[in-house]
Design an enzyme around this catalytic site. Structure first.
Site, PDB file in Angstrom:
ATOM      1  N   TYR A 126       0.805  -1.218   0.000  1.00 58.09           N
ATOM      2  CA  TYR A 126       0.000   0.000   0.000  1.00 58.09           C
ATOM      3  C   TYR A 126       0.844   1.276   0.000  1.00 58.09           C
ATOM      4  CZ  TYR A 126      -3.698  -3.259   1.366  1.00 58.09           C
ATOM      5  OH  TYR A 126      -4.585  -4.301   1.405  1.00 58.09           O
ATOM      6  N   THR A 127       2.011   1.233   0.597  1.00 55.21           N
ATOM      7  CA  THR A 127       2.815   2.453   0.729  1.00 55.21           C
ATOM      8  C   THR A 127       3.742   2.637  -0.463  1.00 55.21           C
ATOM      9  OG1 THR A 127       4.542   1.284   1.969  1.00 55.21           O
ATOM     10  CG2 THR A 127       2.755   2.289   3.241  1.00 55.21           C
TER      11      THR A 127
END
Length: 828
Positions: A126-127
């Site tokens: 996600y990052t």
């Protein structure tokens, strides 16, 4: 088949298991030390951090391009350079992106990268991340042959052995790591101060630490806070090891009728959420008095933890307790341990500064050589261009008449004495370079290259010139990353003495049978006439009752002695203050009592003077005396051994004995008293048994004791049915220690058995009587008649309850007359 097994056996080498384990563990240790846990002294990076930054560099993730998924970066790192778990690599990447962990972030993260509350970062899928300008400076010039490359783990790629690191990363961002048998803990610093110190050392190779301390004030943590005391800083910079106290930065805001403490900056590496929870727990358990509410009001603007105080609370006292009991004050251990030349070493600050400068000099020399060779190669080609431009017509003719490119190249070499590189460059030159404008550009470029070559040669030949380049680049880094100091530094460590902030007032300290303790202002109890009904002194749980109470000043030291012969000590003000009817706090929250361990005696003293001693009395009649000084120290919570008990015996009481004491008197449940000289019980050590004080009849046991300084001392005896009397000490004849004693109080069915005997020399004192149902009455001692030793006494309290304890206390009108000697001890 058998021949095959024989051949296999011949290849087996026997080794001792101890030597094999030793060699294997040594190899493992060195692998952890060099390849995992400790940073390099030059670039300040551990291998995993170095590999992450290099992988991002190879991906082209500069600070000006779009972010890439963290999973992509982690995949490249573990696939190419770091054959370990993806979680470890991602955790390292996340930390480099946290502004509360790094003084100068090396990774620019997008997404959830965790928080100071201990929240984990989002999953790597996600990052996203990219390099920061700071990490670009660490990798700057890596493509100019400034460092050595080594094979990666599978020998298919090359990775950097060290990074050029234009900024002093080790001291700016610090490092933490635990290796095998050693650990590093290098605090972060303000980059402005470190570069100023580097510039000074560069110009003054023999610089002393005192001068460096004018530039480097101390650590500068990303979370701010206050460092108290410079001694630990100086020690760390001088020896490589030291400790500093770090406190949260707070301020007090005043509202209409109360104060609030606002916490704005945290000690480094402190979890804010856990700190808030810790403060709340301490307030709820009354270990810190005066806090009504704790709430976290932190937002994007910064940290704001609000501690709301009660109306009568003093912020200075609450803060002092918060610093002592929570992580609002921490100790940061400084260990300047790093790797240099493949070996771990503890450095001083000056050594680290010089090491970085030497590293930068090496980088600049290698870069200069690289740029010089490149400039010379280009100048060589330009010289060929200039020859060609001066003889362009002939060169064109030679090329046109040559049967092949190779022949043309050889003809140019032979005719104009050109090198092979020059002739090849001429053949590859575009026709547009023959214009007048291009001719001027070539001449200008050539002239500039000659000046550059001269300048680069000057750097290599002159130490001063080299130092000038190092300093210039450092100042450029300082200008780019300069920032204000975040951590305040106080010259000395100052701890507020809580006692100085607490009034020295008399308190009634009470304890229930089940171990609930509290202190109440003496003024809360009113004096009544003899025969009164009493006033409720405190509510208790079912099947519990107040069995012990005494009067002491808030600054006095309370000594708690248990039935198992253990002694604990605690300041009176550390006992939670409560209302008269409150149940109090469990004593096990204040001292560490073992299962089935019960407090049997509580004494009050001003200090642990060696001029006094403690006398201990056991249920079976043993007495022992030990110097009071043997019980001092800091073991208040865990306790200290006071007496060794026989099997089946237990401690029932204790007394403070001063230099005026002459006799000891022991009283039993069946009314037998024995008085013997104090000298009969000599002082002995803590871990001893004692001697026989009174020889008891069957079903009898000791209930109390008194220290007598003069035969005119008055003793007050009270029975369980509430009868009492005063008797002069001279009424009890002196006997030898270990006898059966004499009748001290006439006991009948009306009186019940003896509960206690106390000393009451001051008739201005009151007598406090406590019953099993928690009723307490104060009676003036002068109203109690003096009788002989064989009398039963007069009725002191009208109640069907059994008396459980009695004690003397100052009159309410004269609390200032309270002395240690007036505080009596209670026995079961």
């Amino acid at each position: 088949m058998q021949d095959h097994l024989v051949n296999e056996t011949k290849n087996i080498v026997e080794v001792g298991i101890d030597s094999s384990i030793e060699e294997s563990y040594l190899a493992y240790s060195m692998s952890v030390i060099i390849g995992r846990a400790l940073p390099d002294a030059r670039d300040g990076l551990k291998p995993v951090h170095r590999r992450i930054l290099y992988a991002m560099h190879e991906l082209g993730l500069t600070s000006k391009v779009a972010y890439k998924k963290s999973a992509r970066i982690v995949g490249d790192v573990i696939g190419k350079y770091h054959p370990h778990g993806d979680t470890a690599v991602y955790d390292a990447l996340v930390r480099m992106a946290q502004d509360f962990s790094m003084r100068l972030e090396l990774v620019d993260g997008q997404g959830n990268f965790g928080s100071i509350d201990g929240d984990n970062a989002a999953a790597m899928r996600y990052t996203e991340a990219r390099m920061t300008k700071a990490s670009e400076e660490i990798l700057r010039d890596i493509d100019k042959d400034t460092i050595d490359f080594v094979p990666n783990y599978d020998d298919t790629l090359k990775e950097p052995d060290i990074l050029p690191s234009r900024l002093p990363n080790l001291l700016v961002n610090g490092a933490n790591g635990i290796a095998v048998g050693m650990a590093t803990s290098i605090p972060p610093h303000r980059i402005d101060e470190i570069i100023d110190a580097l510039a000074h050392v560069l110009g003054n190779p023999n610089a002393e630490l005192d001068k460096i301390l004018e530039f480097v004030k101390g650590p500068d943590f990303p979370t701010g806070g206050i460092i108290y005391g410079k001694a630990g800083i100086v020690e760390a910079y001088k020896t490589g090891r030291g400790r500093v106290k770090v406190r949260a930065k707070v301020h007090v805001e005043k509202t209409k009728n109360k104060e609030i403490i606002v916490l704005g900056e945290m000690p480094f590496q402190t979890n804010k959420a856990k700190l808030v929870e810790q403060i709340s727990d301490l307030a709820r358990e009354k270990q810190i008095e005066g806090i009504s509410e704790v709430r976290d009001e932190s937002d994007r603007e910064g940290i704001r933890v609000v501690i709301e105080l009660k109306r009568d609370a003093m912020s200075e006292i609450v803060l002092n307790h918060l610093y002592k009991l929570t992580t609002m004050e921490t100790t940061f251990s400084i260990i300047l341990l790093a790797i240099y030349n493949k070996e771990p070493k503890i450095f001083t600050l000056l050594e680290l500064l010089r090491l970085f400068l030497n590293h930068r000099k090496t980088i600049i020399i290698r870069r200069t050589i690289f740029e010089l060779e490149k400039a010379k190669a280009r100048a060589h080609i330009l010289e060929g261009y200039l020859i060609a431009l001066d003889n362009i017509d002939e060169i064109v003719r030679l090329i046109k008449t040559s049967p092949s490119p190779e022949a043309a190249k050889n003809a140019l070499i032979e005719r104009f004495s050109l090198s092979e590189i020059q002739s090849k460059a001429i053949l590859e030159m575009r026709l547009q370079r023959l214009t007048g404008l291009e001719r001027d550009k070539i001449k200008e470029e050539y002239q500039n290259l000659l000046e550059l070559i001269d300048d680069l040669n000057g750097i290599l030949k002159s130490e001063d010139r080299l130092n000038e380049v190092v300093k210039t680049e450092l100042l450029e880094v300082k200008e780019q990353f300069s920032s204000p100091r975040r951590t305040e530094i106080q010259e000395s460590y100052e701890s507020i003495d809580t006692e100085d902030l607490i009034a020295n007032e008399p308190m009634v300290v009470s304890m229930s049978y089940k171990g609930y303790v509290k202190r109440v202002d003496l003024k809360a109890y009113e004096r009544q006439n003899r025969g009164g009904k009493g006033k409720l002194s405190g509510s208790t749980y079912e099947d519990d009752f107040i069995e012990n109470f005494f009067v002491a000043n808030t600054h006095d030291i309370l000594l708690f002695i248990t039935n198992k012969g253990q002694l604990y000590h605690l300041k009176v003000y550390k006992i939670p203050e409560a209302s008269r009817i409150a149940m109090g706090k469990a004593i096990v929250n204040l001292i560490s009592l073992a299962p089935n361990e019960k407090i049997m005696a509580t004494l009050s003293t001003k200090d642990f003077s060696d001029e006094r001693s403690l006398a201990f009395f056991t249920k079976n009649g043993v007495v022992k005396r030990t110097n009071l000084s043997e019980f001092g120290g800091n073991r208040s919570y865990s306790g200290i051994r006071a007496i060794v008990l026989d099997e089946g015996d237990e401690l029932v009481g204790a007394k403070v004995v001063d230099k005026n004491a002459k006799h000891l008197l022991i009283a039993s449940y069946l009314g037998m008293f024995i008085k013997f000289p104090l000298e009969d019980v000599r002082e002995i050590g803590r871990t001893t048994r004692g001697v026989m004080g009174i020889r008891l009849n069957e079903n009898d046991f000791v209930v109390g004791a008194v220290v007598i300084s003069d035969d005119s001392n008055k003793l007050l005896s009270v029975s369980e049915n509430g009868l009492g009397k005063q008797t002069l000490a001279e009424a009890y004849r002196e006997q030898s220690r270990g006898g059966k004693g004499v009748i001290g109080m006439k006991l009948t069915q009306k009186t019940g058995n003896l509960v206690s005997v106390i000393s009451v020399d001051d008739e201005n004192l009151n007598l406090m009587i406590l019953t099993a149902s928690a009723k307490m009455i104060r009676v003036s001692i002068k109203d109690i008649r003096e009788t002989g030793r064989n009398a039963s006494g007069v009725k002191l309290i009208n109640t069907a309850d059994k008396v459980v304890y009695v004690n003397s206390c100052p009159k309410e009108e004269e609390p200032e007359n309270l002395e240690t000697s007036s505080v009596q001890n209670l026995f079961e």
